[in-house]
Design an enzyme around this catalytic site. Structure first.
Site, PDB file in Angstrom:
ATOM      1  N   LEU A   1      78.831   4.396  58.874  1.00  0.00           N
ATOM      2  CA  LEU A   1      78.856   5.549  59.766  1.00  0.00           C
ATOM      3  C   LEU A   1      77.543   5.573  60.526  1.00  0.00           C
ATOM      4  CD1 LEU A   1      80.242   8.375  57.413  1.00  0.00           C
ATOM      5  CD2 LEU A   1      81.533   7.036  59.082  1.00  0.00           C
ATOM      6  N   ASP A   2      77.589   6.008  61.789  1.00  0.00           N
ATOM      7  CA  ASP A   2      76.353   6.159  62.553  1.00  0.00           C
ATOM      8  C   ASP A   2      75.400   7.090  61.810  1.00  0.00           C
ATOM      9  OD1 ASP A   2      77.392   4.574  64.514  1.00  0.00           O
ATOM     10  OD2 ASP A   2      77.885   6.216  65.878  1.00  0.00           O
ATOM     11  N   LYS A   3      74.129   6.915  62.061  1.00  0.00           N
ATOM     12  CA  LYS A   3      73.104   7.697  61.374  1.00  0.00           C
ATOM     13  C   LYS A   3      73.380   9.200  61.459  1.00  0.00           C
ATOM     14  CE  LYS A   3      68.121   8.632  61.364  1.00  0.00           C
ATOM     15  NZ  LYS A   3      66.791   8.258  61.916  1.00  0.00           N
TER      16      LYS A   3
ATOM     17  N   THR B   1      76.216  10.738  62.115  1.00  0.00           N
ATOM     18  CA  THR B   1      77.585  11.136  61.783  1.00  0.00           C
ATOM     19  C   THR B   1      77.647  11.475  60.298  1.00  0.00           C
ATOM     20  OG1 THR B   1      78.540   9.730  63.498  1.00  0.00           O
ATOM     21  CG2 THR B   1      79.996  10.390  61.708  1.00  0.00           C
TER      22      THR B   1
END
Length: 550
Positions: free
Chosen positions: A150-152, A154
Site C-alpha cells: 500500500l502507498d505510504k 494509504t
C-alpha cells in the site's frame, strides 16, 4: 551475488524491474533510472555508477553503458549496492486483524511505508513485522513476507505471509488476480455516473517520470470500477467505493484524477484541486493532510487450506472526521415575511452575530443597474422603455408601474429577475459552504418554489401584527397603502407563509424583544443542525455495517 568485469564481488539490496515504453525512446539509460528512482532517493549519478559496475541489464543482457539510448520496448533491470545487509527490528505496535501462524492481516496506518527503500531505510512496516514475527527474517532480505503493498499514505488492510511457501502461493494469487481488493476514497466533486468502469492503461508519465498517468501508447492494462456512496450537500466531495482488478502503481489515484475527480488530499495527482481546497479555509483546509484512500476489504484463498478469507475494516478517524465535517455543509436558511414586516432589521441582527447574509432586494437593485444581468435582459426585451436617461439604470418606479398595470409584463419581469436572484443566492451559499449557517432573505421564496426545489434547507419567518406592518413600518419605508396592498397581493398570505417555517420570529414589540426572538429562532436552527449530524453518524454506521454484511 553479482560480479562485474573486474571480477570484484558486489552485493545488492534492491532489484528494480521496468518496461521501457515509446515515451522513453532515446532517453539515456542512466537518466531513465535516475528519474525512475528519484522518489526512492537514488540519484542519476548513483544509477550511472551502478550501470558502470555491471548491475544493469537490458532484455536480460548486462549493459555497462550509462549512455545507452533506450529504444522503447526493452525490459530493464537495475540492482542497487548493498550498504547495510541487515534489517533491525523495531519494537513498535502492529494492529493485527488476523493471525493463524501462516498468514497475518494487518491494519496499516497512513504514513507508514510498507517496506524499506533507499529513500526510507528504516521505520517501515517490515521493521515492525520482523520484531513481532522474527521467523520471517531471511525469507526475503528486504521484503520478508510482503506479497502486496500500500502507498505510504494509504491506510487499511494488507496481508503478510509468515513462511516462504505461503508467500509464493499468495504472490501467485495476486499475480493471477484471484485476490479481491476494494478501497474507500473521498474524491473532489461528484462523478457524472453513480457506477462506472475505468479501463484505461497506465504507464510512466511522458513528462513527469516520477508520476504515473493514463497513456495511449505503451501503458499496461489497468481496470478499476467505482460506486458513489455519498455526496456532501454542497457537492464539494464524494465518498466512493473502488474495486481494482489490476494492481498498477497509484492506480486508483491516477484513474480518478483522469476522469476529473482526484482524491481529496492528493497533492501529486490533484494539485490544483488541493490548492483550491486549502484556499477555502478552515475547517476543511486543516483536514486531508494525506490522500483520502483506505484499503477497505481484502479477500483471498488461504494458501494452505484454500478457504476463502474475507476481511473488512472501517476507515480511520481522519477519514471519518473529514466525512463528518463535509456533512456539516452550510445550513442554507431562507428568511421570509410579509412586506414591511422587518426583514431588513432581522437580517442585520443576524449579520451582527457573524452569520453570512444575502438580500434578494439588494440583488434585484444591483441587477437593475447599468450593465447588470437583469438590465441587459430587460433592455433586450423592452428596449429603452424602462431605462433612466441620466444614469442608464432601469427606472424602478417606471417598471413597477408597468408591472402593476399589466400582469403579462409583471410575469415577464419576474421570469427575468427570479432566476438571476436564485443564481446569486446559490453562489452565496457556495461561497459560504464551510460555514455552519448562511441566511438569505428572499421575500418570494415560497412563491418561487425554492423550498420544494431544495434551494434552501430550512425556512424561518417573521410574523408582524398587521397594524404595525401597515402603520409605522410602512411609513419608515415611505410606501403608501396602495403600493403595500399591491405587494401583498403578489405574495401568499401570512398564515400560509408561517405554516412553512421551522421557526418564527415575532416582531410585535421593541427592538430588544425582536433580538431575543431572533436568538430563539437561531437556537432552533442549531438543534436542527445537531439532529442532522446525529442522522449522518447513524448513516455512516449503517453504511459500513451494510458493506461488511455483503
Amino acid at each position: 551475488m553479482h560480479k562485474n568485469e573486474s571480477n570484484s564481488e558486489i552485493d545488492f539490496t534492491e532489484i528494480w524491474e521496468r518496461e521501457a515504453h515509446y515515451s522513453d525512446r532515446n532517453t539515456r539509460l542512466d537518466k531513465f533510472w535516475g528519474t525512475e528512482l528519484e522518489n526512492e532517493g537514488v540519484s542519476r549519478g548513483k544509477a550511472k555508477d551502478w550501470i558502470k559496475a555491471g548491475l544493469a541489464e537490458v532484455d536480460g543482457v548486462q549493459c555497462t553503458k550509462p549512455n545507452y539510448k533506450i529504444i522503447g520496448t526493452e525490459k530493464l533491470t537495475l540492482k542497487g549496492e548493498l550498504e547495510d545487509n541487515s534489517l533491525i527490528p523495531e519494537d513498535k505496535p502492529l494492529d493485527i486483524i488476523f493471525n493463524d501462524g501462516r498468514v497475518v492481516v494487518i491494519n496499516k496506518p497512513a504514513g507508514l511505508t510498507t517496506h524499506p527503500a533507499p529513500s526510507c531505510p528504516t521505520e517501515t512496516l517490515v521493521h515492525r513485522l520482523i520484531h513481532h514475527f522474527p521467523e520471517i527474517i531471511g525469507m526475503n532480505e528486504w521484503r520478508p513476507g510482503i506479497v502486496h503493498r500500500l502507498d505510504k499514505f494509504t491506510s487499511g488492510l494488507i496481508a503478510v505471509a509468515l513462511n516462504e511457501h505461503d508467500r509464493l502461493a499468495l504472490s501467485a494469487s495476486f499475480a493471477e488476480r484471484e485476490v479481491s481488493k476494494t478501497y474507500l476514497a473521498i474524491v473532489h466533486g461528484v462523478p457524472d455516473k453513480d457506477f462506472a468502469d475505468i479501463n484505461m492503461p497506465i504507464g510512466r508519465h511522458p513528462i513527469h517520470k516520477t508520476k504515473m498517468a493514463v497513456v495511449l501508447k505503451g501503458g499496461r492494462e489497468a481496470r478499476s470500477s467505482y460506486e458513489v456512496l455519498w455526496t456532501d450537500p454542497s457537492k464539494r466531495a464524494s465518498l466512493i467505493k473502488v474495486k481494482i482488478f489490476t494492481g498498477r502503481t497509484h492506480q486508483i489515484r491516477v484513474h480518478m484524477a483522469h476522469i476529473g475527480h482526484p482524491l481529496v488530499g492528493d497533492q501529486v495527482y490533484g494539485p490544483q484541486h488541493h490548492a483550491k481546497w486549502v484556499a477555502k479555509g478552515k475547517p476543511l483546509s486543516k483536514l486531508a493532510s494525506r490522500q483520502m484512500l483506505h484499503a477497505y476489504s481484502l479477500s483471498f484463498n488461504h494458501p494452505e487450506t484454500d478457504e476463502r478469507l474475507n476481511f473488512k475494516l472501517t476507515p480511520p478517524d481522519d477519514f471519518i472526521t473529514l466525512l463528518k465535517e463535509l456533512s456539516k455543509s452550510v445550513q442554507r436558511v431562507g428568511l421570509i415575511g410579509m412586506p414591511c414586516c422587518g426583514k431588513s432589521t432581522v437580517l442585520k441582527i443576524i449579520k451582527d452575530q457573524g452569520i453570512p447574509v444575502f438580500s434578494a432586494d439588494k440583488s434585484v437593485a444591483n441587477t437593475y443597474n447599468k450593465d447588470g444581468a437583469g438590465w441587459e435582459m430587460i433592455r433586450q426585451r423592452f428596449g429603452n422603455q424602462f431605462t433612466e436617461t441620466e444614469t442608464g439604470n432601469i427606472d424602478k418606479k417606471k417598471i413597477f408601474a408597468a408591472m402593476c398595470k399589466d400582469s403579462d409584463i409583471r410575469r415577464e419581469i419576474m421570469n427575468i429577475v427570479h432566476p438571476i436572484v436564485q443564481h446569486e443566492a446559490n453562489e452565496f451559499f457556495q461561497e459560504n459552504a464551510n460555514k455552519p449557517i448562511a441566511v438569505a432573505e428572499v421575500p418570494l421564496l415560497l412563491e418561487a418554489g425554492w423550498h420544494t426545489q431544495q434551494q434552501v434547507d430550512v425556512v424561518i419567518g417573521i410574523k408582524c401584527p398587521a397594524e404595525k406592518r401597515t402603520g409605522e413600518l410602512r411609513e419608515k419605508r415611505h410606501l403608501d397603502t396602495e403600493t403595500l396592498a399591491i405587494f401583498d397581493s403578489w405574495q401568499w398570505d401570512e398564515k400560509s407563509k408561517m405554516d412553512c417555517c421551522a421557526a418564527i420570529i415575532n416582531n410585535d414589540s421593541s427592538i430588544e424583544e425582536l433580538k431575543a426572538s431572533t436568538e430563539k429562532a437561531l437556537s432552533v436552527l442549531i438543534k436542527i443542525r445537531e439532529t442532522k449530524a446525529d442522522k449522518f453518524n447513524a448513516f455512516l454506521e449503517a453504511l459500513f455495517k451494510q458493506e461488511e454484511d455483503q
